[in-house]
Enzyme design. Structure first.
Site, short mmCIF file in Angstrom:
data_model
loop_
_atom_site.label_atom_id
_atom_site.label_comp_id
_atom_site.label_asym_id
_atom_site.label_seq_id
_atom_site.Cartn_x
_atom_site.Cartn_y
_atom_site.Cartn_z
N HIS A 16 36.08 68.55 76.81
CA HIS A 16 36.32 68.30 75.39
C HIS A 16 37.62 67.54 75.18
O HIS A 16 38.13 67.45 74.07
CB HIS A 16 36.39 69.63 74.63
N GLY B 294 28.87 17.11 88.61
CA GLY B 294 27.83 17.21 89.62
C GLY B 294 27.11 15.90 89.84
O GLY B 294 26.80 15.52 90.98
#
Length: 577
Positions: free
Chosen positions: A222, A558
Site C-alpha cells: 500500500h 541511401g
C-alpha cells in the site's frame, strides 16, 4: 503539487468500473448486486466442496478477482483503493458460497489490521448463521528484523496460498485438513519488495517521496515505508540484497533457507517496471539462488499482486516438497494464474547449439573473375569511406544522421575480409559471403536491405557469371528489397537510384559484348539522376517518412550511396569518370 493523472472516468467510481471491466470481459465471473464481490459464474460447481474466499483493497490487480476459478478462489471481495472491504460485503460473499452448496468456507486474509477485523467480523457473523468458516492469515513479509505487535504484513506470497488451498479444495479435501496443510505451508513462504518510485491513489498525492536514483527496500503493497533506502544498483546486486535479507537468520521474520532446499520463486511486478526489467530480475534471482545451492523448482514472473503504478518488484519464495509442487502444478482456470511448465527450472539445459555452418559457404577457390571482383570491392569500400560525412550530413536532414557511419562500417568489414580471404571465383559465393558480412556488421534496416539484395542476387549467380546473369541477379535483388522493405520507386529511398539503374542493366541480356560498358555507364548515370530526383520527392517509406515534408530538401542519403557504389564499380572496371 498536483495529484498524478490517472486514466479513469471518475475517482469515486474507478473501483466499480474496474470490477465491471474485469467481470464483463471474463465470461466466467459474476458480480453480486450492491456489493464489490466477484464470484465464479458457475457457483453450482462448489456443491459438496469447500469454497475459498479472499480479498482486500483494490489497486493490487490482478489480485484478487484474477485468481477466481476452478482450482483457486471461489470469490473475492474488493474494498476501495488500498482500503479493506466492509464486513457486510464479506458476509454477503460467504452466504452466497453457502447458498451454492459449499460444505464450508475458507477465508484467506493478508495480515493487515483492517482486513483481519472486517473479514473476522464477517466470519463470526457467518458462524452465528451456521456456516462452517475458517480463516487463514498470511504474513509472509520478511522486511522487519523485529516486527511490531501487528506482526508481519501479508504480501504476494498470499497468491501461493490461494493456489495450494484451491487445489486441495478442488480435490474435495475437508475444511479442517485444508486449514492444517495451508497453515503449515505458510511457514515456508517469504516475500520482500523493493521500489524505485512511489504510487498514488487516484485523486491523491504520491504515498511517499523517493528521490531519483534511490530505491526503498521492504516497503508494503500500500506504499507503506520500508526499512532502508539506498542508491539504485544493478539487478544482480538488488536481488542479492533482497534474498540475503529475506534469509538472514538474525532477523525474526526471515525465511529459513539452506543449500539443498527446493523453492518456488515468484518475481512480482509491483506495477510499473517494464517486462524487460522483470525478465532481467528473474534471471538474476534464479542464478543467485542456484549459486547458493538452492534448487529452483518452479518460477513465475509477471504481475501478480501490484501496487498501482509503483515501479518496483517483490520476490516471493516458498519452500517446496513434492506435495507442495503437486498442488502448485494442479490445473486452474483462474485467468491471472500463469500457464507454467511442470519441468524443474534448476538443472535444465536451455541452451541449444545453432546449426553448423555449411562448409561450402566458408571454403573459397579463386577463379578468372576473382581479381576484377576484388578491384571493384576495394573501389566501393574506398568510395563509401570517402563519402562518410557527406552521407551523415544528408541523413541528419531526414533521419538519425548515421547513414554514412553504417555504410562505413560495412566498408571496413569488407576491407578486413579482403585482407585475410581469397575472393571466390564464383560470383554467387562472393555475394553470399558479402550478405553475411553486411548483415552482421552494418546493422539496422540498411544492413537488412543490402543483405536481402545480395542474398537474392547470389542465387542467380551460382552457376553463371555472364552479363545477362548479372542483370537478372540485380533485378532479383531489387525485387527482394521492394517486397520485404515495402517501398517502391518514388518513395524517396535508395530504390529511386537502384531501380532505374537495374532497368538499364537489363539491356545486358540482349546487347552484344561490345556494348556492355556503355550500358553500365548509362545505368550509373540513371542512378545518379534518380538520387538527385529524391530532392523533390515526399518520403513515403523509411525513417524520413516521419519527417515534415518541408524539412526534407536534400537528396536521400541511401539513394546517394547506391549511386556512389555503382559509380565506383563502373570506374573499377575501366569506365570513365
Amino acid at each position: 503539487m498536483e495529484p498524478r493523472q490517472k486514466l479513469v472516468n471518475s475517482v469515486d467510481r474507478c473501483v466499480d468500473e474496474a470490477l465491471e471491466g474485469i467481470v464483463s470481459s471474463s465470461g466466467c465471473l459474476s458480480l453480486l448486486r450492491g456489493h464489490r464481490v466477484v464470484v465464479r459464474a458457475d457457483l453450482e460447481a462448489l456443491r459438496g466442496r469447500v469454497a475459498l474466499l479472499s480479498g482486500g483493497g483494490s489497486g493490487h490487480e490482478p489480485a484478487h478477482a484474477g485468481y477466481i476459478g476452478s482450482g483457486m478462489l471461489s470469490a473475492a471481495v474488493a474494498g476501495g483503493v488500498f482500503a479493506s472491504p466492509p464486513p457486510a460485503s464479506v458476509l454477503a460473499a460467504i452466504l452466497s458460497l453457502r447458498d451454492a452448496g459449499a460444505l464450508g468456507v475458507l477465508v484467506i486474509v493478508k495480515n493487515y489490521t483492517g482486513d483481519r477485523l472486517n473479514f473476522g467480523l464477517a466470519a463470526e457473523q457467518a458462524r452465528n448463521r451456521g456456516v462452517a468458516v475458517e480463516m487463514v492469515i498470511v504474513a509472509d513479509d520478511c522486511a522487519f528484523d523485529q516486527p511490531s505487535k501487528a506482526g508481519r504484513r501479508g504480501l504476494c506470497g498470499t497468491v501461493f496460498v490461494h493456489k495450494l488451498a484451491g487445489a486441495l479444495a478442488e480435490e474435495g479435501c475437508p475444511l479442517d485438513e485444508i486449514v492444517s496443510k495451508v497453515t503449515e505451508a505458510v511457514k515456508g513462504i517469504g516475500t520482500l519488495g523493493v521500489s524505485l518510485s512511489p504510487c498514488s491513489v487516484p485523486g491523491c498525492l504520491p504515498s511517499f517521496d523517493l528521490p531519483a536514483g534511490e530505491m526503498e527496500l521492504g516497503l508494503g503493497i500500500h506504499g507503506e515505508p520500508g526499512i532502508k533506502r539506498s542508491k539504485v544498483t544493478s539487478a544482480d546486486q538488488v536481488v542479492k540484497t533482497m534474498v540475503d535479507h529475506m534469509t538472514n537468520p538474525a532477523s525474526q521474520s526471515h525465511l529459513s533457507l539452506k543449500s539443498g532446499d527446493s523453492v518456488v520463486l515468484c518475481v512480482n511486478n509491483l506495477g510499473a517496471l517494464s517486462c524487460l526489467e522483470i525478465a532481467v530480475v528473474t534471471s538474476s534471482a534464479i542464478h543467485y539462488l542456484e549459486g547458493r545451492g538452492v534448487r529452483v523448482a518452479r518460477a513465475m514472473s509477471g504481475s501478480f499482486m501490484t501496487s498501482l503504478e509503483m515501479a518496483g518488484v517483490s520476490l516471493s519464495l516458498m519452500r517446496a516438497d513434492q506435495e507442495i509442487l503437486r498442488l502448485f502444478d494442479a490445473k486452474t482456470t483462474a485467468p491471472a494464474w500463469p500457464n507454467l511448465s511442470t519441468v524443474c527450472i534448476s538443472g535444465r539445459s536451455y541452451i541449444l547449439d545453432p546449426p553448423a555452418k555449411d562448409m561450402q559457404e566458408t571454403s573459397h577457390t579463386e577463379g578468372p573473375l576473382s581479381g576484377v571482383m576484388r578491384k571493384a570491392l576495394e573501389a566501393v569500400c574506398s568510395a563509401l569511406l570517402q563519402r562518410q560525412e557527406e552521407l551523415n550530413s544528408l541523413d541528419r536532414a531526414s533521419g538519425d544522421g548515421d547513414c554514412g557511419n553504417t555504410h562505413a562500417q560495412a566498408a571496413k568489414a569488407i576491407q578486413e575480409w579482403l585482407q585475410s580471404h581469397l575472393v571466390p571465383g564464383c560470383p554467387g559465393q562472393l555475394l553470399s559471403t558479402l550478405a553475411g558480412l553486411v548483415q552482421e556488421r552494418m546493422g539496422g534496416s540498411s544492413g537488412a536491405l543490402y543483405s536481402l539484395f545480395l542474398t537474392a542476387a547470389a542465387a542467380l549467380l551460382k552457376d553463371r557469371s555472364d552479363p545477362a546473369a548479372w542483370a537478372n541477379a540485380m533485378h532479383a535483388g531489387t525485387d527482394a528489397m521492394r517486397w520485404y522493405g515495402g517501398a517502391d520507386p518514388g518513395d524517396r529511398t535508395m530504390l529511386d537510384a537502384l531501380c532505374p539503374a537495374v532497368e538499364e542493366l537489363r539491356r545486358l541480356t540482349t546487347s552484344p559484348p561490345g556494348g556492355h560498358m556503355a550500358i553500365l555507364q548509362a545505368a550509373v548515370e540513371k542512378a545518379e539522376l534518380g538520387a538527385e530526383s529524391t530532392r523533390d520527392l515526399t518520403a513515403r517509406a523509411g525513417r524520413a517518412s516521419y519527417i515534415a515534408t518541408v524539412r526534407v530538401t536534400l537528396p536521400d542519403p541511401g539513394a546517394v550511396a547506391i549511386a556512389g557504389i555503382l559509380r565506383a564499380v563502373f570506374e573499377a572496371l575501366g569506365g570513365q569518370k
